[in-house]
Design a protein around this motif. Structure first.
Motif, PDB file in Angstrom:
ATOM      1  N   SER A 135       0.838  -1.185   0.000  1.00 37.85           N
ATOM      2  CA  SER A 135       0.000   0.000   0.000  1.00 37.85           C
ATOM      3  C   SER A 135       0.876   1.239   0.000  1.00 37.85           C
ATOM      4  O   SER A 135       2.002   1.217   0.496  1.00 37.85           O
ATOM      5  CB  SER A 135      -0.907   0.017   1.236  1.00 37.85           C
ATOM      6  OG  SER A 135      -1.574   1.256   1.353  1.00 37.85           O
ATOM      7  N   ARG A 136       0.344   2.316  -0.531  1.00 40.95           N
ATOM      8  CA  ARG A 136       1.044   3.596  -0.479  1.00 40.95           C
ATOM      9  C   ARG A 136       0.783   4.311   0.843  1.00 40.95           C
ATOM     10  O   ARG A 136       1.370   5.351   1.117  1.00 40.95           O
ATOM     11  CB  ARG A 136       0.580   4.486  -1.642  1.00 40.95           C
ATOM     12  CG  ARG A 136       0.951   3.932  -3.012  1.00 40.95           C
ATOM     13  CD  ARG A 136       0.302   4.733  -4.123  1.00 40.95           C
ATOM     14  NE  ARG A 136       0.781   6.118  -4.163  1.00 40.95           N
ATOM     15  CZ  ARG A 136       0.302   7.023  -5.010  1.00 40.95           C
ATOM     16  NH1 ARG A 136      -0.642   6.689  -5.877  1.00 40.95           N
ATOM     17  NH2 ARG A 136       0.772   8.255  -5.000  1.00 40.95           N
ATOM     18  N   ILE A 137      -0.098   3.742   1.676  1.00 42.00           N
ATOM     19  CA  ILE A 137      -0.478   4.369   2.937  1.00 42.00           C
ATOM     20  C   ILE A 137       0.236   3.649   4.080  1.00 42.00           C
ATOM     21  O   ILE A 137       0.241   2.427   4.160  1.00 42.00           O
ATOM     22  CB  ILE A 137      -2.006   4.283   3.155  1.00 42.00           C
ATOM     23  CG1 ILE A 137      -2.744   4.820   1.927  1.00 42.00           C
ATOM     24  CG2 ILE A 137      -2.419   5.034   4.417  1.00 42.00           C
ATOM     25  CD1 ILE A 137      -2.387   6.243   1.548  1.00 42.00           C
ATOM     26  N   THR A 138       0.850   4.408   4.967  1.00 32.75           N
ATOM     27  CA  THR A 138       1.533   3.804   6.109  1.00 32.75           C
ATOM     28  C   THR A 138       0.526   3.404   7.198  1.00 32.75           C
ATOM     29  O   THR A 138      -0.571   3.955   7.268  1.00 32.75           O
ATOM     30  CB  THR A 138       2.545   4.788   6.707  1.00 32.75           C
ATOM     31  OG1 THR A 138       1.857   5.980   7.111  1.00 32.75           O
ATOM     32  CG2 THR A 138       3.620   5.145   5.693  1.00 32.75           C
ATOM     33  N   GLY A 139       0.927   2.470   8.024  1.00 33.96           N
ATOM     34  CA  GLY A 139       0.082   2.033   9.136  1.00 33.96           C
ATOM     35  C   GLY A 139      -0.209   0.554   9.059  1.00 33.96           C
ATOM     36  O   GLY A 139       0.019  -0.104   8.038  1.00 33.96           O
ATOM     37  N   TRP A 140      -0.722   0.022  10.157  1.00 36.27           N
ATOM     38  CA  TRP A 140      -0.963  -1.425  10.265  1.00 36.27           C
ATOM     39  C   TRP A 140      -2.329  -1.836   9.735  1.00 36.27           C
ATOM     40  O   TRP A 140      -2.546  -3.009   9.442  1.00 36.27           O
ATOM     41  CB  TRP A 140      -0.843  -1.850  11.729  1.00 36.27           C
ATOM     42  CG  TRP A 140       0.535  -1.685  12.280  1.00 36.27           C
ATOM     43  CD1 TRP A 140       1.615  -2.504  12.071  1.00 36.27           C
ATOM     44  CD2 TRP A 140       1.013  -0.624  13.100  1.00 36.27           C
ATOM     45  NE1 TRP A 140       2.726  -2.024  12.727  1.00 36.27           N
ATOM     46  CE2 TRP A 140       2.382  -0.864  13.371  1.00 36.27           C
ATOM     47  CE3 TRP A 140       0.416   0.514  13.650  1.00 36.27           C
ATOM     48  CZ2 TRP A 140       3.162  -0.015  14.154  1.00 36.27           C
ATOM     49  CZ3 TRP A 140       1.181   1.361  14.422  1.00 36.27           C
ATOM     50  CH2 TRP A 140       2.534   1.094  14.671  1.00 36.27           C
ATOM     51  N   MET A 141      -3.254  -0.898   9.590  1.00 34.19           N
ATOM     52  CA  MET A 141      -4.617  -1.236   9.195  1.00 34.19           C
ATOM     53  C   MET A 141      -4.693  -1.963   7.864  1.00 34.19           C
ATOM     54  O   MET A 141      -5.640  -2.717   7.610  1.00 34.19           O
ATOM     55  CB  MET A 141      -5.461   0.040   9.085  1.00 34.19           C
ATOM     56  CG  MET A 141      -5.951   0.601  10.391  1.00 34.19           C
ATOM     57  SD  MET A 141      -7.130  -0.480  11.183  1.00 34.19           S
ATOM     58  CE  MET A 141      -8.474  -0.455  10.014  1.00 34.19           C
ATOM     59  N   LEU A 142      -3.708  -1.776   7.001  1.00 36.45           N
ATOM     60  CA  LEU A 142      -3.795  -2.294   5.638  1.00 36.45           C
ATOM     61  C   LEU A 142      -3.009  -3.578   5.429  1.00 36.45           C
ATOM     62  O   LEU A 142      -3.059  -4.152   4.346  1.00 36.45           O
ATOM     63  CB  LEU A 142      -3.320  -1.220   4.659  1.00 36.45           C
ATOM     64  CG  LEU A 142      -4.096   0.098   4.771  1.00 36.45           C
ATOM     65  CD1 LEU A 142      -3.491   1.155   3.865  1.00 36.45           C
ATOM     66  CD2 LEU A 142      -5.571  -0.110   4.452  1.00 36.45           C
ATOM     67  N   ASN A 143      -2.306  -4.051   6.448  1.00 37.76           N
ATOM     68  CA  ASN A 143      -1.513  -5.279   6.312  1.00 37.76           C
ATOM     69  C   ASN A 143      -2.434  -6.485   6.168  1.00 37.76           C
ATOM     70  O   ASN A 143      -3.137  -6.860   7.105  1.00 37.76           O
ATOM     71  CB  ASN A 143      -0.599  -5.474   7.517  1.00 37.76           C
ATOM     72  CG  ASN A 143       0.511  -4.458   7.578  1.00 37.76           C
ATOM     73  OD1 ASN A 143       0.782  -3.757   6.610  1.00 37.76           O
ATOM     74  ND2 ASN A 143       1.165  -4.370   8.731  1.00 37.76           N
ATOM     75  N   GLY A 144      -2.465  -7.068   4.984  1.00 35.85           N
ATOM     76  CA  GLY A 144      -3.327  -8.227   4.746  1.00 35.85           C
ATOM     77  C   GLY A 144      -4.777  -7.864   4.547  1.00 35.85           C
ATOM     78  O   GLY A 144      -5.650  -8.727   4.705  1.00 35.85           O
ATOM     79  N   ILE A 145      -5.076  -6.641   4.168  1.00 32.84           N
ATOM     80  CA  ILE A 145      -6.448  -6.149   4.102  1.00 32.84           C
ATOM     81  C   ILE A 145      -7.318  -6.929   3.114  1.00 32.84           C
ATOM     82  O   ILE A 145      -8.547  -6.877   3.197  1.00 32.84           O
ATOM     83  CB  ILE A 145      -6.455  -4.636   3.761  1.00 32.84           C
ATOM     84  CG1 ILE A 145      -7.839  -4.013   3.967  1.00 32.84           C
ATOM     85  CG2 ILE A 145      -5.954  -4.400   2.333  1.00 32.84           C
ATOM     86  CD1 ILE A 145      -8.294  -3.967   5.389  1.00 32.84           C
ATOM     87  N   LEU A 146      -6.704  -7.696   2.207  1.00 34.39           N
ATOM     88  CA  LEU A 146      -7.485  -8.459   1.225  1.00 34.39           C
ATOM     89  C   LEU A 146      -7.625  -9.928   1.601  1.00 34.39           C
ATOM     90  O   LEU A 146      -8.096 -10.734   0.798  1.00 34.39           O
ATOM     91  CB  LEU A 146      -6.830  -8.338  -0.159  1.00 34.39           C
ATOM     92  CG  LEU A 146      -6.645  -6.912  -0.687  1.00 34.39           C
ATOM     93  CD1 LEU A 146      -5.956  -6.928  -2.048  1.00 34.39           C
ATOM     94  CD2 LEU A 146      -7.976  -6.175  -0.762  1.00 34.39           C
ATOM     95  N   ASP A 147      -7.260 -10.282   2.831  1.00 33.22           N
ATOM     96  CA  ASP A 147      -7.279 -11.696   3.244  1.00 33.22           C
ATOM     97  C   ASP A 147      -7.638 -11.777   4.725  1.00 33.22           C
ATOM     98  O   ASP A 147      -6.785 -11.585   5.588  1.00 33.22           O
ATOM     99  CB  ASP A 147      -5.905 -12.325   2.989  1.00 33.22           C
ATOM    100  CG  ASP A 147      -5.836 -13.786   3.414  1.00 33.22           C
ATOM    101  OD1 ASP A 147      -6.874 -14.355   3.792  1.00 33.22           O
ATOM    102  OD2 ASP A 147      -4.727 -14.343   3.384  1.00 33.22           O
ATOM    103  N   HIS A 148      -8.895 -12.054   5.037  1.00 32.66           N
ATOM    104  CA  HIS A 148      -9.330 -12.011   6.437  1.00 32.66           C
ATOM    105  C   HIS A 148      -8.652 -13.071   7.301  1.00 32.66           C
ATOM    106  O   HIS A 148      -8.546 -12.905   8.509  1.00 32.66           O
ATOM    107  CB  HIS A 148     -10.861 -12.146   6.539  1.00 32.66           C
ATOM    108  CG  HIS A 148     -11.390 -13.529   6.302  1.00 32.66           C
ATOM    109  ND1 HIS A 148     -11.647 -14.025   5.038  1.00 32.66           N
ATOM    110  CD2 HIS A 148     -11.716 -14.525   7.182  1.00 32.66           C
ATOM    111  CE1 HIS A 148     -12.124 -15.253   5.142  1.00 32.66           C
ATOM    112  NE2 HIS A 148     -12.175 -15.580   6.420  1.00 32.66           N
ATOM    113  N   GLU A 149      -8.161 -14.147   6.708  1.00 35.93           N
ATOM    114  CA  GLU A 149      -7.506 -15.185   7.506  1.00 35.93           C
ATOM    115  C   GLU A 149      -6.072 -14.822   7.867  1.00 35.93           C
ATOM    116  O   GLU A 149      -5.491 -15.408   8.780  1.00 35.93           O
ATOM    117  CB  GLU A 149      -7.557 -16.527   6.767  1.00 35.93           C
ATOM    118  CG  GLU A 149      -8.972 -17.066   6.625  1.00 35.93           C
ATOM    119  CD  GLU A 149      -8.980 -18.550   6.269  1.00 35.93           C
ATOM    120  OE1 GLU A 149      -7.934 -19.201   6.383  1.00 35.93           O
ATOM    121  OE2 GLU A 149     -10.053 -19.040   5.890  1.00 35.93           O
TER     122      GLU A 149
END
Length: 330
Positions: A135-149
């Motif tokens: 992602s171009r956005i920093t932060g933890w919210m987006l780590n793995g955002i496309l895979d709920h498992e």
């Protein structure tokens, strides 16, 4: 006096209880399966007692090896000389850490022991998980955002399940006579999830919690971690091609979806000028709690900030849960 900035009026907030239409059909089964996986594991925890200038408490630094090998730093503070006492697990806010021993002396003054662990990747702890999206956005919210498992907060919830399991095991550093969870912001969302996922939680404190009611939070939050998701779409997916995947991932870690299974006594708090964790999201969680004994403290002029007035309320509530008397607050 009841200011509201960018959200419903207080009278409407008190009645706001949205339908849980976004909760996945397999939500309960998914988390029951994750709890079963954690039950098959034995946490490897190293504790190192340290010298501390307050003789009435004992302090230990912890290294908690979680389910995937990620080493999470933690701290343990308890009244000196006790082997059995009330136990509180404290969860920290976004970008925070497990904290300092001094942060928890108010709880040891009530006779309780405290565990606190870094959330993976935060504080001074790493995150060994590998995520398939960037992602171009920093932060933890987006780590793995496309895979709920294998989403960041799915992994953090697994950590919390294992931590609660360990703190109640024979290997723990004190035998719990009662068990509470608490936190603010990110920690408040984790406390709600822990109360919903943990077995035998006796009481819960959750102040202006994050990770609540994403469907509304992403529409009205103006600052803070929710904006990472908003800006992800702006800069990575401007036409929302992955919107359904993102919505699905967040639905599994939305702490609102745990609330109706929480039945322990609960104290929550909200600031009516909070545009990081909007008041309607907090009231949604409170109104869905299954607890018979529940309270929410409302602070009209407060934003997303520390609140010393509420700290007194937290002490009083916790003392009540521990069957303490008024003199324990002095």
């Amino acid at each position: 006096m009841g200011r509201n900035v960018g959200d419903f009026p207080l009278e409407q907030l008190r009645e706001y209880k949205p339908e849980l239409t976004g909760r996945p059909a397999d939500f309960q089964a998914f988390w029951a399966g994750e709890k079963d996986k954690m039950k098959s594991l034995r946490a490897n925890v190293k504790a190192r007692r340290r010298e501390y200038p307050v003789p009435s408490v004992e302090v230990s630094d912890l290294l908690f090896e979680s389910w995937d090998g990620t080493p999470l730093n933690g701290i343990f503070v308890k009244p000196a000389g006790v082997e059995e006492c009330p136990v509180i697990v404290c969860f920290h806010g976004y970008t925070g850490s497990c904290g300092l021993a001094a942060d928890y002396l108010k709880w040891t003054a009530l006779g309780a022991a405290v565990y606190s662990f870094d959330v993976r990747g935060q504080g001074s702890s790493p995150d060994y998980a590998r995520y398939r999206n960037g992602s171009r956005i920093t932060g933890w919210m987006l780590n793995g955002i496309l895979d709920h498992e294998n989403y960041y907060y799915t992994n953090a919830y697994r950590d919390a399940i294992l931590q609660l399991q360990w703190t109640r095991s024979q290997e723990a550093l004190v035998t719990p006579s009662s068990f509470g969870v608490m936190g603010s912001s990110q920690g408040g969302g984790l406390a709600l999830a822990a109360a919903g996922l943990g077995d035998g939680v006796d009481y819960m404190l959750s102040d202006w919690p994050f990770m609540i009611h994403f469907e509304r939070a992403l529409d009205i939050a103006l600052q803070g971690p929710y904006m990472e998701v908003v800006n992800y779409f702006k800069w990575n997916d401007p036409q929302g091609a992955a919107a359904d995947e993102v919505k699905k991932t967040l639905s599994y870690i939305d702490s609102l979806h745990f609330c109706d299974s929480i039945t322990c006594p609960a104290l929550m708090a909200v600031g009516l000028e909070d545009n990081v964790t909007p008041p309607s999201t907090v009231f949604a969680a409170f109104n869905h709690l299954g607890s018979v004994e529940k309270e929410i403290e409302v602070y009209p002029q407060f934003t997303h900030e520390m609140n010393g007035f509420h700290e007194e309320k937290r002490l009083a509530f916790t003392a009540k849960q521990l069957n303490k008397t008024g003199r324990d607050l002095t």
